[in-house]
Scaffold this active site. Sequence first.
Site, mmCIF file in Angstrom:
data_model
loop_
_atom_site.group_PDB
_atom_site.id
_atom_site.type_symbol
_atom_site.label_atom_id
_atom_site.label_comp_id
_atom_site.label_asym_id
_atom_site.label_seq_id
_atom_site.Cartn_x
_atom_site.Cartn_y
_atom_site.Cartn_z
ATOM 1 N N LYS A 29 0.847 -1.508 0.127
ATOM 2 C CA LYS A 29 0.114 -0.092 -0.229
ATOM 3 C C LYS A 29 0.682 1.679 0.322
ATOM 4 C CE LYS A 29 -4.238 -2.563 2.556
ATOM 5 N NZ LYS A 29 -4.810 -3.022 3.815
ATOM 6 N N TYR A 69 -12.793 -2.964 -3.277
ATOM 7 C CA TYR A 69 -12.984 -2.520 -1.900
ATOM 8 C C TYR A 69 -14.099 -2.648 -1.833
ATOM 9 C CZ TYR A 69 -8.491 -2.355 0.382
ATOM 10 O OH TYR A 69 -6.926 -2.320 1.316
ATOM 11 N N ARG A 105 -1.805 -14.543 3.635
ATOM 12 C CA ARG A 105 -2.698 -13.801 5.112
ATOM 13 C C ARG A 105 -1.967 -14.160 5.887
ATOM 14 N NH1 ARG A 105 -7.470 -10.526 3.971
ATOM 15 N NH2 ARG A 105 -7.764 -11.300 6.254
ATOM 16 N N ARG A 122 2.483 -7.069 9.163
ATOM 17 C CA ARG A 122 2.072 -5.993 9.779
ATOM 18 C C ARG A 122 2.450 -5.864 11.820
ATOM 19 N NH1 ARG A 122 -4.078 -7.319 6.935
ATOM 20 N NH2 ARG A 122 -4.165 -6.057 5.671
ATOM 21 N N ASN A 132 -1.854 0.068 7.110
ATOM 22 C CA ASN A 132 -1.619 -0.707 8.041
ATOM 23 C C ASN A 132 -0.666 -1.923 7.008
ATOM 24 O OD1 ASN A 132 -3.846 -2.178 6.635
ATOM 25 N ND2 ASN A 132 -4.833 -3.201 7.862
ATOM 26 N N HIS A 135 -1.489 -5.465 1.199
ATOM 27 C CA HIS A 135 -2.966 -5.897 0.881
ATOM 28 C C HIS A 135 -2.598 -7.287 0.464
ATOM 29 C CE1 HIS A 135 -7.220 -7.299 -0.646
ATOM 30 N NE2 HIS A 135 -5.940 -7.787 -1.662
ATOM 31 N N GLU A 146 -9.174 -10.409 -8.030
ATOM 32 C CA GLU A 146 -8.795 -9.486 -7.419
ATOM 33 C C GLU A 146 -7.257 -9.527 -8.207
ATOM 34 O OE1 GLU A 146 -7.470 -9.513 -3.544
ATOM 35 O OE2 GLU A 146 -9.340 -8.660 -2.678
#
Length: 168
Positions: A29, A69, A105, A122, A132, A135, A146
């Site tokens: 990000k 999103y 993840r 994170r 954060n 993604h 995505e």
Amino acid sequence: MICFFLSLFSQVFQSGWTGVNERTFIAIKPDAVQRKLVGEIVQRFERKGFKLVALKLVQASEDLRMDHYWDLRNKPFFSGLIHYMRSGPVVAMVWQGLNVVKTARTMLGETNPAESLPGTIRGDYCVDVGRNVIHGSDSVPSAQKEISLWFKPHELQLWERNSTPWIY
Ligand code: IDP
Ligand code: MG
């Protein structure tokens, strides 16, 4: 040479992204780009053993941010999130490998950095849920959606990685 063509064949004609061909969408990000974390984050996925399939620096359009999103459109933080994702370029990536969606993840940590363990991205690099740094797709169907939002098919590279037999 035969292995190379077999691998290309299996990547091109596979009906679903399963097993070692599973893919996920990862985005570094804008805050992480500004904070010079791109190299650190890419290195974690490389060292883990996942294969890089696509990578580009993008200033995401309004449509792309909204589509990405869309499921969160009714959340109170939605407009702030859309603004955050417009605050600078994003490094959009596709990574491939066995269980890559779930494992990525785990590597990311929890949505809220305060709940993310040290050793996760994170957990190590941020403190605020609204900043954060990364993604990662939350399921295989989300990853497929995505990847198709962020990349054109020709941007996904088919290449033979020499280290693969040392990973599987
Ligand atoms: P995820 O990124 O871990 O999948 P989601 O619940 O899908 O988490 O939320 C998407 C993104 O929205 C988060 O990564 C974060 O940037 C932002 N976000 C989630 N919850 C909050 C919040 O309570 N306040 C501000 N931003 C939030
Ligand atoms: Mg999510």
